[in-house]
Design a protein around this motif. Sequence first.
Motif, short mmCIF file in Angstrom:
data_model
loop_
_atom_site.label_atom_id
_atom_site.label_comp_id
_atom_site.label_asym_id
_atom_site.label_seq_id
_atom_site.Cartn_x
_atom_site.Cartn_y
_atom_site.Cartn_z
N SER A 26 0.83 -1.21 0.00
CA SER A 26 0.00 0.00 0.00
C SER A 26 0.86 1.25 0.00
N VAL A 27 1.96 1.23 0.76
CA VAL A 27 2.89 2.35 0.75
C VAL A 27 3.46 2.52 -0.66
N LYS A 28 3.81 1.41 -1.29
CA LYS A 28 4.35 1.45 -2.65
C LYS A 28 3.35 2.08 -3.62
N ALA A 29 2.08 1.71 -3.50
CA ALA A 29 1.05 2.25 -4.39
C ALA A 29 0.91 3.76 -4.23
N MET A 30 1.02 4.25 -3.00
CA MET A 30 0.93 5.69 -2.75
C MET A 30 2.14 6.43 -3.30
N ILE A 31 3.31 5.80 -3.21
CA ILE A 31 4.52 6.40 -3.80
C ILE A 31 4.35 6.48 -5.32
N GLN A 32 3.83 5.43 -5.90
CA GLN A 32 3.61 5.39 -7.35
C GLN A 32 2.70 6.51 -7.81
N GLU A 33 1.72 6.87 -6.97
CA GLU A 33 0.79 7.94 -7.33
C GLU A 33 1.33 9.33 -7.04
N GLY A 34 2.54 9.41 -6.46
CA GLY A 34 3.18 10.70 -6.27
C GLY A 34 2.76 11.46 -5.03
N PHE A 35 2.29 10.74 -4.00
CA PHE A 35 1.85 11.41 -2.78
C PHE A 35 3.02 11.76 -1.86
N GLY A 36 4.17 11.18 -2.09
CA GLY A 36 5.32 11.45 -1.24
C GLY A 36 6.37 10.37 -1.40
N MET A 37 7.35 10.35 -0.50
CA MET A 37 8.38 9.33 -0.48
C MET A 37 8.11 8.38 0.67
N GLY A 38 8.79 7.24 0.65
CA GLY A 38 8.63 6.29 1.74
C GLY A 38 9.69 5.21 1.67
N TRP A 39 9.84 4.48 2.77
CA TRP A 39 10.81 3.38 2.81
C TRP A 39 10.14 2.09 2.34
N LEU A 40 10.85 1.35 1.49
CA LEU A 40 10.37 0.07 0.99
C LEU A 40 11.50 -0.95 0.99
N PRO A 41 11.18 -2.24 1.18
CA PRO A 41 12.18 -3.27 0.92
C PRO A 41 12.58 -3.21 -0.56
N LEU A 42 13.87 -3.25 -0.82
CA LEU A 42 14.37 -3.11 -2.19
C LEU A 42 13.78 -4.17 -3.11
N SER A 43 13.60 -5.38 -2.62
CA SER A 43 13.07 -6.45 -3.46
C SER A 43 11.66 -6.15 -3.95
N LEU A 44 10.94 -5.27 -3.24
CA LEU A 44 9.57 -4.94 -3.61
C LEU A 44 9.50 -3.84 -4.67
#
Length: 306
Positions: free
Chosen positions: A237-255
């Motif tokens: 879900s964090v990844k999806a929000m980053i994709q939409e340009g809402f901000g930055m966030g930490w993600l596991p690199l494999s994801l």
Amino acid sequence: MDIIWLKDFEALVACKNFSRAAEERNVSQPAFSRRIRALENEIGVRLINRETLPLTLTPAGEVFLSQSRIMLRTYEETIERCQTIDAAGENVIRFAASQSLYMTHYKTLIAPLASEGGVDTDLNSTSWAADQFVSALQQGYCDVILTYWHPSMDFLGPLEVANFEYLTLSTDRYVPVSRTTADGAPEFGFAAGSKDAVPLLSYGAVSALRSVQEFALTQLLPTQKVFVVNQNALANSVKAMIQEGFGMGWLPLSLCRQEIASGRFAIVDERLGTDLEIRLYRDPRSTKQTLEVLWKQLKRSAMKAA
């Protein structure tokens, strides 16, 4: 409280009429009315406004409706899960993993070995809170949990105190990422000397990755200002929000490796990343031979990878 009463209440809400609801529940109207009254007596408040046509819920009834649906769903899921476990018997190994680990590690590291060894697995890919994975393993709800591990995490403490066995499958990198601009630069980042707060897509308190993000912010980035745009329990879900340009966030690199390779995402600052271990935990008292076989296979695979 009788579970039948909850089903009666849900039928009455749908039909808005005692006679039709009683018919749907295959019971006489007097008996149906008594059961609804018994439910109200158990709760201690009036749930149905009987003076309106069609029937409506009282304010307390509206609140109880949402909770009763949760209770019924939990009840039905529990029955289904128990039946699955009973049918599985001793040959099926029951895994529990978060959605992100299922996508990035279970399918690539565990499933092939299980298939090769002829071992049947039952995977519960779930959005549980972090500590629910621990209680599920402790209570025998699953045989193995697949989880991230980092020194900042404390939810796995009970397993370590109780000497549950773990195996480190691999490592991952937890990195701050952002959607990119037209020139390929991060859309959001930490500019030297900037006083502007950076929009952050964060993790909720129930997420295993929340404490790792806090570690990164306080230990690796103690002076930069951020403001939380949104909180999610799941890395997807964090990844999806980053994709939409809402901000930055930490993600596991494999994801997010594919997005970075294609130029859609960029790592904000590699120095703000930290390592994650991918661990399997099991109860060493387990007597499942299939689990012992698979555990040895996974151990050999992890040693080769290391």
